[in-house]
Design a protein around this motif. Structure first.
Motif, PDB file in Angstrom:
ATOM      1  N   GLU A  25      -1.068  23.253  13.508  1.00  0.00           N
ATOM      2  CA  GLU A  25      -2.305  22.794  14.142  1.00  0.00           C
ATOM      3  C   GLU A  25      -1.994  21.842  15.299  1.00  0.00           C
ATOM      4  O   GLU A  25      -2.614  21.918  16.369  1.00  0.00           O
ATOM      5  CB  GLU A  25      -3.222  22.116  13.127  1.00  0.00           C
ATOM      6  N   LEU A  26      -1.027  20.948  15.098  1.00  0.00           N
ATOM      7  CA  LEU A  26      -0.618  20.031  16.156  1.00  0.00           C
ATOM      8  C   LEU A  26      -0.103  20.813  17.364  1.00  0.00           C
ATOM      9  O   LEU A  26      -0.493  20.546  18.507  1.00  0.00           O
ATOM     10  CB  LEU A  26       0.466  19.080  15.637  1.00  0.00           C
ATOM     11  N   GLN A  27       0.749  21.799  17.127  1.00  0.00           N
ATOM     12  CA  GLN A  27       1.301  22.590  18.235  1.00  0.00           C
ATOM     13  C   GLN A  27       0.197  23.350  18.971  1.00  0.00           C
ATOM     14  O   GLN A  27       0.223  23.448  20.194  1.00  0.00           O
ATOM     15  CB  GLN A  27       2.357  23.560  17.725  1.00  0.00           C
ATOM     16  N   SER A  28      -0.760  23.869  18.234  1.00  0.00           N
ATOM     17  CA  SER A  28      -1.877  24.583  18.861  1.00  0.00           C
ATOM     18  C   SER A  28      -2.702  23.642  19.727  1.00  0.00           C
ATOM     19  O   SER A  28      -3.081  23.976  20.860  1.00  0.00           O
ATOM     20  CB  SER A  28      -2.740  25.222  17.778  1.00  0.00           C
ATOM     21  N   TYR A  29      -2.986  22.455  19.198  1.00  0.00           N
ATOM     22  CA  TYR A  29      -3.737  21.442  19.941  1.00  0.00           C
ATOM     23  C   TYR A  29      -2.998  21.071  21.223  1.00  0.00           C
ATOM     24  O   TYR A  29      -3.586  21.015  22.311  1.00  0.00           O
ATOM     25  CB  TYR A  29      -3.945  20.215  19.049  1.00  0.00           C
ATOM     26  N   GLU A  30      -1.697  20.827  21.101  1.00  0.00           N
ATOM     27  CA  GLU A  30      -0.910  20.454  22.268  1.00  0.00           C
ATOM     28  C   GLU A  30      -0.769  21.612  23.255  1.00  0.00           C
ATOM     29  O   GLU A  30      -0.708  21.405  24.464  1.00  0.00           O
ATOM     30  CB  GLU A  30       0.461  19.928  21.847  1.00  0.00           C
ATOM     31  N   ARG A  31      -0.761  22.835  22.750  1.00  0.00           N
ATOM     32  CA  ARG A  31      -0.669  24.002  23.627  1.00  0.00           C
ATOM     33  C   ARG A  31      -1.933  24.144  24.480  1.00  0.00           C
ATOM     34  O   ARG A  31      -1.870  24.611  25.614  1.00  0.00           O
ATOM     35  CB  ARG A  31      -0.422  25.261  22.804  1.00  0.00           C
ATOM     36  N   ASP A  32      -3.077  23.726  23.938  1.00  0.00           N
ATOM     37  CA  ASP A  32      -4.305  23.736  24.735  1.00  0.00           C
ATOM     38  C   ASP A  32      -4.203  22.760  25.911  1.00  0.00           C
ATOM     39  O   ASP A  32      -4.805  22.983  26.958  1.00  0.00           O
ATOM     40  CB  ASP A  32      -5.520  23.366  23.873  1.00  0.00           C
ATOM     41  N   ILE A  33      -3.452  21.693  25.738  1.00  0.00           N
ATOM     42  CA  ILE A  33      -3.253  20.692  26.787  1.00  0.00           C
ATOM     43  C   ILE A  33      -2.140  21.131  27.739  1.00  0.00           C
ATOM     44  O   ILE A  33      -2.244  20.980  28.944  1.00  0.00           O
ATOM     45  CB  ILE A  33      -2.915  19.319  26.173  1.00  0.00           C
ATOM     46  N   ARG A  34      -1.089  21.658  27.159  1.00  0.00           N
ATOM     47  CA  ARG A  34       0.095  22.067  27.927  1.00  0.00           C
ATOM     48  C   ARG A  34       0.499  23.469  27.484  1.00  0.00           C
ATOM     49  O   ARG A  34       1.178  23.631  26.466  1.00  0.00           O
ATOM     50  CB  ARG A  34       1.219  21.070  27.696  1.00  0.00           C
ATOM     51  N   PRO A  35       0.090  24.503  28.233  1.00  0.00           N
ATOM     52  CA  PRO A  35       0.310  25.892  27.809  1.00  0.00           C
ATOM     53  C   PRO A  35       1.764  26.285  27.581  1.00  0.00           C
ATOM     54  O   PRO A  35       2.024  27.266  26.879  1.00  0.00           O
ATOM     55  CB  PRO A  35      -0.298  26.709  28.956  1.00  0.00           C
ATOM     56  N   THR A  36       2.721  25.546  28.102  1.00  0.00           N
ATOM     57  CA  THR A  36       4.128  25.884  27.885  1.00  0.00           C
ATOM     58  C   THR A  36       4.640  25.398  26.528  1.00  0.00           C
ATOM     59  O   THR A  36       5.763  25.710  26.149  1.00  0.00           O
ATOM     60  CB  THR A  36       5.018  25.266  28.993  1.00  0.00           C
ATOM     61  N   ARG A  37       3.810  24.677  25.793  1.00  0.00           N
ATOM     62  CA  ARG A  37       4.208  24.159  24.480  1.00  0.00           C
ATOM     63  C   ARG A  37       4.469  25.342  23.538  1.00  0.00           C
ATOM     64  O   ARG A  37       3.704  26.287  23.490  1.00  0.00           O
ATOM     65  CB  ARG A  37       3.075  23.293  23.936  1.00  0.00           C
ATOM     66  N   ALA A  38       5.541  25.250  22.766  1.00  0.00           N
ATOM     67  CA  ALA A  38       5.869  26.309  21.814  1.00  0.00           C
ATOM     68  C   ALA A  38       4.787  26.418  20.745  1.00  0.00           C
ATOM     69  O   ALA A  38       4.138  25.428  20.404  1.00  0.00           O
ATOM     70  CB  ALA A  38       7.217  26.016  21.156  1.00  0.00           C
ATOM     71  N   ALA A  39       4.605  27.618  20.257  1.00  0.00           N
ATOM     72  CA  ALA A  39       3.593  27.845  19.222  1.00  0.00           C
ATOM     73  C   ALA A  39       4.165  28.776  18.160  1.00  0.00           C
ATOM     74  O   ALA A  39       5.189  29.423  18.358  1.00  0.00           O
ATOM     75  CB  ALA A  39       2.335  28.454  19.839  1.00  0.00           C
ATOM     76  N   GLY A  40       3.485  28.833  17.038  1.00  0.00           N
ATOM     77  CA  GLY A  40       3.870  29.752  15.979  1.00  0.00           C
ATOM     78  C   GLY A  40       4.471  29.062  14.775  1.00  0.00           C
ATOM     79  O   GLY A  40       4.975  27.942  14.859  1.00  0.00           O
ATOM     80  N   ARG A  41       4.406  29.738  13.675  1.00  0.00           N
ATOM     81  CA  ARG A  41       4.879  29.199  12.408  1.00  0.00           C
ATOM     82  C   ARG A  41       6.366  28.847  12.441  1.00  0.00           C
ATOM     83  O   ARG A  41       6.761  27.817  11.900  1.00  0.00           O
ATOM     84  CB  ARG A  41       4.592  30.192  11.287  1.00  0.00           C
ATOM     85  N   GLN A  42       7.184  29.682  13.094  1.00  0.00           N
ATOM     86  CA  GLN A  42       8.627  29.446  13.075  1.00  0.00           C
ATOM     87  C   GLN A  42       8.995  28.097  13.678  1.00  0.00           C
ATOM     88  O   GLN A  42       9.871  27.404  13.158  1.00  0.00           O
ATOM     89  CB  GLN A  42       9.374  30.576  13.793  1.00  0.00           C
ATOM     90  N   ILE A  43       8.324  27.699  14.741  1.00  0.00           N
ATOM     91  CA  ILE A  43       8.580  26.389  15.352  1.00  0.00           C
ATOM     92  C   ILE A  43       8.270  25.286  14.341  1.00  0.00           C
ATOM     93  O   ILE A  43       9.024  24.319  14.197  1.00  0.00           O
ATOM     94  CB  ILE A  43       7.720  26.206  16.622  1.00  0.00           C
ATOM     95  N   SER A  44       7.160  25.430  13.628  1.00  0.00           N
ATOM     96  CA  SER A  44       6.763  24.413  12.654  1.00  0.00           C
ATOM     97  C   SER A  44       7.701  24.379  11.455  1.00  0.00           C
ATOM     98  O   SER A  44       8.025  23.304  10.944  1.00  0.00           O
ATOM     99  CB  SER A  44       5.314  24.638  12.226  1.00  0.00           C
ATOM    100  N   VAL A  45       8.170  25.536  11.011  1.00  0.00           N
ATOM    101  CA  VAL A  45       9.149  25.583   9.925  1.00  0.00           C
ATOM    102  C   VAL A  45      10.422  24.865  10.360  1.00  0.00           C
ATOM    103  O   VAL A  45      10.971  24.034   9.617  1.00  0.00           O
ATOM    104  CB  VAL A  45       9.448  27.037   9.500  1.00  0.00           C
ATOM    105  N   GLN A  46      10.887  25.149  11.569  1.00  0.00           N
ATOM    106  CA  GLN A  46      12.089  24.485  12.073  1.00  0.00           C
ATOM    107  C   GLN A  46      11.891  22.976  12.171  1.00  0.00           C
ATOM    108  O   GLN A  46      12.798  22.200  11.872  1.00  0.00           O
ATOM    109  CB  GLN A  46      12.477  25.049  13.432  1.00  0.00           C
TER     110      GLN A  46
END
Length: 158
Positions: free
Chosen positions: A20-41
């Motif tokens: 959810e944090l990555q998704s929120y930040e991706r709305d602000i900065r589209p180059t932000r990584a997204a997806g479950r794998q990033i969060s698992v890492q």
């Protein structure tokens, strides 16, 4: 509301919160990584850091038994700011449905309690440009801009 230390049973909840944090930040900065794998890492990294660094903490904020926020922070030496330790807050997140309910403030109280126990007087964190809600929260908590990071693409200026 309860603020408590992370346990391995929280792993999936923290992964979901981080997504959810990555998704929120991706709305602000589209180059932000997204997806479950990033969060698992990222959760793997939290766990590894806590195993290696005594003063690393992952705190969970719960409301009615449901995790609704977290923060990951650690104490580290900061040689550019007088030889002292500081707290570096790597991640700080409250789910959208729980914002403005005091959970962020409660997490910050726990960070400051941790600092006081260790005689640490400085907190450092980063906020994405454009994350105005986070900036307002941190300013209300006594933070001010200490430095500015800049980025550029590989494109040459005209």
């Amino acid at each position: 509301m309860i603020i408590r230390d992370y346990t391995p049973a929280d792993r999936e909840a923290v992964i979901a919160l981080h997504e959810e944090l990555q998704s929120y930040e991706r709305d602000i900065r589209p180059t932000r990584a997204a997806g479950r794998q990033i969060s698992v890492q990222q959760v793997d990294e939290y766990e590894a850091t806590m195993a290696d660094v005594e003063d690393a903490r992952l705190l969970i904020a719960e409301r009615e038994g449901v995790p609704v926020g977290f923060t990951f922070f650690l104490a580290e030496a900061e040689m550019l700011e007088d030889p002292q330790a500081q707290i570096y807050v790597q991640d700080f997140m409250v789910t959208a449905s729980a914002r403005r309910s005091g959970i962020g403030r409660a997490l910050m109280v726990e960070i400051r309690r941790f600092m006081a126990e260790r005689g640490i007087g400085l907190i450092d964190l980063q906020v994405l440009t454009g994350n105005n809600a986070a900036l307002a929260f941190y300013r209300a908590e006594g933070f001010d801009v200490a430095y500015m990071g800049l980025q550029a693409t590989t494109r040459q200026p005209d």
